[in-house]
Scaffold this active site. Structure first.
Site, PDB file in Angstrom:
ATOM      1  N   ARG A  91       0.813  -1.208   0.000  1.00 34.90           N
ATOM      2  CA  ARG A  91       0.000   0.000   0.000  1.00 34.90           C
ATOM      3  C   ARG A  91       0.850   1.265   0.000  1.00 34.90           C
ATOM      4  O   ARG A  91       0.495   2.254  -0.593  1.00 34.90           O
ATOM      5  CB  ARG A  91      -0.910   0.011   1.235  1.00 34.90           C
ATOM      6  CG  ARG A  91      -1.798   1.201   1.260  1.00 34.90           C
ATOM      7  CD  ARG A  91      -2.772   1.334   2.419  1.00 34.90           C
ATOM      8  NE  ARG A  91      -3.147   0.196   3.196  1.00 34.90           N
ATOM      9  CZ  ARG A  91      -4.050  -0.713   2.845  1.00 34.90           C
ATOM     10  NH1 ARG A  91      -4.643  -0.642   1.654  1.00 34.90           N
ATOM     11  NH2 ARG A  91      -4.349  -1.701   3.643  1.00 34.90           N
ATOM     12  N   TYR A  92       1.975   1.215   0.707  1.00 38.62           N
ATOM     13  CA  TYR A  92       2.840   2.380   0.860  1.00 38.62           C
ATOM     14  C   TYR A  92       4.093   2.178   0.014  1.00 38.62           C
ATOM     15  O   TYR A  92       4.467   1.049  -0.269  1.00 38.62           O
ATOM     16  CB  TYR A  92       3.241   2.540   2.327  1.00 38.62           C
ATOM     17  CG  TYR A  92       2.097   2.776   3.288  1.00 38.62           C
ATOM     18  CD1 TYR A  92       1.433   3.990   3.319  1.00 38.62           C
ATOM     19  CD2 TYR A  92       1.711   1.784   4.186  1.00 38.62           C
ATOM     20  CE1 TYR A  92       0.408   4.218   4.230  1.00 38.62           C
ATOM     21  CE2 TYR A  92       0.688   2.013   5.107  1.00 38.62           C
ATOM     22  CZ  TYR A  92       0.045   3.231   5.123  1.00 38.62           C
ATOM     23  OH  TYR A  92      -0.956   3.452   6.022  1.00 38.62           O
ATOM     24  N   ARG A  95       7.214  -0.051   1.949  1.00 37.84           N
ATOM     25  CA  ARG A  95       7.035  -1.176   2.870  1.00 37.84           C
ATOM     26  C   ARG A  95       5.853  -2.041   2.453  1.00 37.84           C
ATOM     27  O   ARG A  95       4.919  -1.558   1.829  1.00 37.84           O
ATOM     28  CB  ARG A  95       6.858  -0.696   4.305  1.00 37.84           C
ATOM     29  CG  ARG A  95       5.758   0.325   4.514  1.00 37.84           C
ATOM     30  CD  ARG A  95       6.099   1.182   5.743  1.00 37.84           C
ATOM     31  NE  ARG A  95       5.043   2.089   6.163  1.00 37.84           N
ATOM     32  CZ  ARG A  95       4.810   3.265   5.605  1.00 37.84           C
ATOM     33  NH1 ARG A  95       5.488   3.662   4.535  1.00 37.84           N
ATOM     34  NH2 ARG A  95       3.861   4.049   6.077  1.00 37.84           N
ATOM     35  N   CYS A 104      -3.556 -17.948  15.066  1.00 38.48           N
ATOM     36  CA  CYS A 104      -3.402 -16.969  16.147  1.00 38.48           C
ATOM     37  C   CYS A 104      -3.498 -17.678  17.497  1.00 38.48           C
ATOM     38  O   CYS A 104      -4.073 -18.755  17.593  1.00 38.48           O
ATOM     39  CB  CYS A 104      -4.506 -15.921  16.065  1.00 38.48           C
ATOM     40  SG  CYS A 104      -4.189 -14.692  14.784  1.00 38.48           S
ATOM     41  N   CYS A 108      -9.435 -12.950  18.096  1.00 37.25           N
ATOM     42  CA  CYS A 108     -10.034 -11.711  18.603  1.00 37.25           C
ATOM     43  C   CYS A 108     -11.347 -11.498  17.860  1.00 37.25           C
ATOM     44  O   CYS A 108     -11.378 -11.540  16.629  1.00 37.25           O
ATOM     45  CB  CYS A 108      -9.116 -10.525  18.340  1.00 37.25           C
ATOM     46  SG  CYS A 108      -7.438 -10.751  18.957  1.00 37.25           S
ATOM     47  N   CYS A 111     -11.289  -8.817  15.099  1.00 33.62           N
ATOM     48  CA  CYS A 111     -10.181  -8.924  14.134  1.00 33.62           C
ATOM     49  C   CYS A 111     -10.515  -8.247  12.811  1.00 33.62           C
ATOM     50  O   CYS A 111     -11.594  -8.431  12.253  1.00 33.62           O
ATOM     51  CB  CYS A 111      -9.868 -10.393  13.885  1.00 33.62           C
ATOM     52  SG  CYS A 111      -8.495 -10.636  12.738  1.00 33.62           S
ATOM     53  N   ARG A 113      -9.071  -9.027  10.073  1.00 30.25           N
ATOM     54  CA  ARG A 113      -9.076 -10.080   9.050  1.00 30.25           C
ATOM     55  C   ARG A 113     -10.016 -11.209   9.439  1.00 30.25           C
ATOM     56  O   ARG A 113      -9.746 -12.387   9.196  1.00 30.25           O
ATOM     57  CB  ARG A 113      -7.652 -10.587   8.801  1.00 30.25           C
ATOM     58  CG  ARG A 113      -6.776  -9.458   8.362  1.00 30.25           C
ATOM     59  CD  ARG A 113      -5.481  -9.831   7.675  1.00 30.25           C
ATOM     60  NE  ARG A 113      -4.740  -8.577   7.527  1.00 30.25           N
ATOM     61  CZ  ARG A 113      -3.790  -8.164   8.361  1.00 30.25           C
ATOM     62  NH1 ARG A 113      -3.373  -8.946   9.334  1.00 30.25           N
ATOM     63  NH2 ARG A 113      -3.233  -6.980   8.199  1.00 30.25           N
ATOM     64  N   ASP A 271     -11.559  -0.689  12.727  1.00 32.30           N
ATOM     65  CA  ASP A 271     -11.824  -0.715  11.280  1.00 32.30           C
ATOM     66  C   ASP A 271     -13.293  -1.051  11.037  1.00 32.30           C
ATOM     67  O   ASP A 271     -13.970  -1.609  11.898  1.00 32.30           O
ATOM     68  CB  ASP A 271     -10.940  -1.776  10.612  1.00 32.30           C
ATOM     69  CG  ASP A 271      -9.462  -1.421  10.714  1.00 32.30           C
ATOM     70  OD1 ASP A 271      -9.138  -0.225  10.701  1.00 32.30           O
ATOM     71  OD2 ASP A 271      -8.643  -2.361  10.807  1.00 32.30           O
ATOM     72  N   ASP A 308      -7.354   3.697  10.090  1.00 30.05           N
ATOM     73  CA  ASP A 308      -6.937   3.066   8.835  1.00 30.05           C
ATOM     74  C   ASP A 308      -8.132   3.228   7.894  1.00 30.05           C
ATOM     75  O   ASP A 308      -9.211   2.675   8.149  1.00 30.05           O
ATOM     76  CB  ASP A 308      -6.593   1.587   9.083  1.00 30.05           C
ATOM     77  CG  ASP A 308      -5.468   1.119   8.187  1.00 30.05           C
ATOM     78  OD1 ASP A 308      -5.246   1.749   7.127  1.00 30.05           O
ATOM     79  OD2 ASP A 308      -4.822   0.104   8.520  1.00 30.05           O
ATOM     80  N   LYS A 315      -3.237   4.557   6.845  1.00 31.31           N
ATOM     81  CA  LYS A 315      -3.457   5.069   8.196  1.00 31.31           C
ATOM     82  C   LYS A 315      -3.265   6.583   8.221  1.00 31.31           C
ATOM     83  O   LYS A 315      -2.291   7.083   7.690  1.00 31.31           O
ATOM     84  CB  LYS A 315      -2.469   4.407   9.160  1.00 31.31           C
ATOM     85  CG  LYS A 315      -2.670   2.893   9.288  1.00 31.31           C
ATOM     86  CD  LYS A 315      -1.649   2.291  10.247  1.00 31.31           C
ATOM     87  CE  LYS A 315      -1.743   0.780  10.311  1.00 31.31           C
ATOM     88  NZ  LYS A 315      -1.260   0.114   9.059  1.00 31.31           N
TER      89      LYS A 315
HETATM   90  C1  LIG Z   1      -0.298  -0.642   8.912  1.00 32.37           C
HETATM   91  C2  LIG Z   1       0.271  -1.061   7.639  1.00 32.37           C
HETATM   92  C3  LIG Z   1       1.637  -0.905   7.368  1.00 32.37           C
HETATM   93  C4  LIG Z   1       2.603  -0.331   8.367  1.00 32.37           C
HETATM   94  O1  LIG Z   1       2.333   1.017   8.600  1.00 32.37           O
HETATM   95  P1  LIG Z   1       3.318   1.890   9.505  1.00 32.37           P
HETATM   96  O2  LIG Z   1       2.578   3.190   9.646  1.00 32.37           O
HETATM   97  O3  LIG Z   1       4.603   2.022   8.757  1.00 32.37           O
HETATM   98  O4  LIG Z   1       3.494   1.177  10.802  1.00 32.37           O
HETATM   99  C5  LIG Z   1       2.105  -1.282   6.142  1.00 32.37           C
HETATM  100  N1  LIG Z   1       1.281  -1.796   5.200  1.00 32.37           N
HETATM  101  C6  LIG Z   1      -0.034  -1.951   5.430  1.00 32.37           C
HETATM  102  C7  LIG Z   1      -0.872  -2.515   4.340  1.00 32.37           C
HETATM  103  C8  LIG Z   1      -0.578  -1.595   6.653  1.00 32.37           C
HETATM  104  O5  LIG Z   1      -1.898  -1.778   6.874  1.00 32.37           O
END
Ligand SMILES: *Cc1c(COP(=O)(O)O)cnc(C)c1O
Length: 349
Positions: A91-92, A95, A104, A108, A111, A113, A271, A308, A315
């Site tokens: 998504r980002y 990362r 798990c 939860c 959850c 998911r 969420d 999120d 987020k």
């Molecule tokens: C939460 C999340 C992350 C990590 O986010 P940070 O703000 O860097 O901790 C990375 N990818 C996805 C898809 C997420 O939901």
């Protein structure tokens, strides 16, 4: 032979009838719920929740309101839409979220998911290999976040294979693990596990704690072992109606975590997951908690409150407003005690 934690897991309560022997339960209701969303409570957590009561019971015992959610979605964060290969969400820019496990220590009820957990089989070697291939081909990925399920429910050998495979990718700088194990199955944090983990630094953990009732001697010891292995520990807390949606409860949790060398990272707004409407709070509730914390406790104990965004927006932080107004160069603030103060910006443009 099974290790102690594997035996605990094997003895998890999954059947409402068995649970009804331990606490008052709407058995028929619980059975309708578990037909859709399975239940799992390991014996460590079961004992603890029977001692502590609703703060823990509500997190893991099925509730018929899970079937009465008017607006929830199966995949509220659009994780599947942002998934170039199964089990990986990119998504980002720098990362990826990498789902390496489908199990798990407890399920939860809130959850994110809920659509998958307890319903899909183990993540296959082939699926994991496809993800390694994706990460290797994407040089912008410098941070790999292992989640699931819970990565620590894999065997030491399987987890080490995953860690070493990711570590062998030259552009991956840091690896993170998201886990509820220290709070929900602390017996899993063995000396052997810690010896293995410390070979894969820089490795960061984000732990999941929702209430100080989860902080037992065993969970404190587990965190201590991980911290002694050089792993920086953060925590994530989900804001949950009727469980931790009070300033004093969150304050107590955050300051207790700090004393265990766990640095509060995120306070997560619930969420829009189908079946979790009854757990969610108003945004104002979270903001009120943040206003309460800031100034009153160590800055280190103040997490970032995040939403999120549904549909995959990622987020975003929600920050209480401290600047009341801006008059030209002069800003008017209120501090944590609600007193007014002024700050002048520089006279140069
Ligand atoms: C939460 C999340 C992350 C990590 O986010 P940070 O703000 O860097 O901790 C990375 N990818 C996805 C898809 C997420 O939901």
């Amino acid at each position: 032979m099974k290790t102690a934690w594997e035996t605990l897991l094997k003895d998890s309560v999954r059947n409402p009838r068995e649970l009804a022997g331990c606490l008052p339960l709407d058995l028929a209701g619980a059975e309708t719920v578990t037909a859709v969303y399975p239940m799992k409570i390991n014996p460590y957590f079961l004992d603890l929740m029977l001692q502590k009561g609703p703060t823990l019971i509500r997190q893991v015992v099925p509730d018929t309101r899970e079937l009465l959610d008017p607006i929830g979605m199966d995949d509220p964060l659009g994780e599947e839409n942002y998934s170039p290969v199964p089990n990986l969400t990119h998504r980002y820019p720098d990362r990826v979220l990498f789902l390496v496990s489908s199990e798990c220590p407890v399920y939860c009820r809130f959850c994110t998911r809920k659509r998958r957990i307890g319903k899909t089989g183990a993540v296959t070697t082939r699926a994991l290999t496809e993800c390694f291939r994706y990460i290797r081909a994407h040089r912008e990925v410098r941070d790999v976040l292992l989640s699931g399920g819970d990565p620590l429910l894999l065997s030491d050998e399987r987890l080490e294979w995953i860690l070493s495979s990711v570590r062998s990718i030259p552009h991956v700088e840091i690896i993170r693990i998201g886990t509820r194990v220290p709070g929900a199955l602390p017996q899993r944090v063995t000396a052997r596990l810690c010896r293995m983990l410390k070979k894969y630094h820089p490795l960061y953990f984000n732990l999941h704690f929702n209430h100080s009732d989860e902080l037992t001697d065993a969970s404190k010891q587990a965190c201590g072992h991980l911290a002694d292995a050089g792993i920086p520990l953060g925590s994530q807390t989900v804001l949950l109606r009727g469980i931790n949606d009070e300033p004093s409860v969150v304050q107590n949790l955050m300051t207790s975590l700090l004393a265990m060398r766990v640095r509060p990272y995120y306070l997560l707004q619930g969420d829009l997951t189908r079946g979790t409407n009854h757990f969610r709070t108003r945004l104002e509730t979270g903001l009120k908690i943040l206003r309460h914390l800031r100034g009153r406790v160590s800055g280190l104990a103040v997490p970032t409150y995040v939403v999120d965004l549904p549909g995959g927006g990622g987020k975003v932080p929600l920050i209480p407003e401290y600047r009341l107004e801006q008059r030209g160069r002069e800003a008017v603030f209120k501090n944590y005690l609600d007193q007014e103060y002024r700050y002048s910006e520089p006279t140069i443009p």
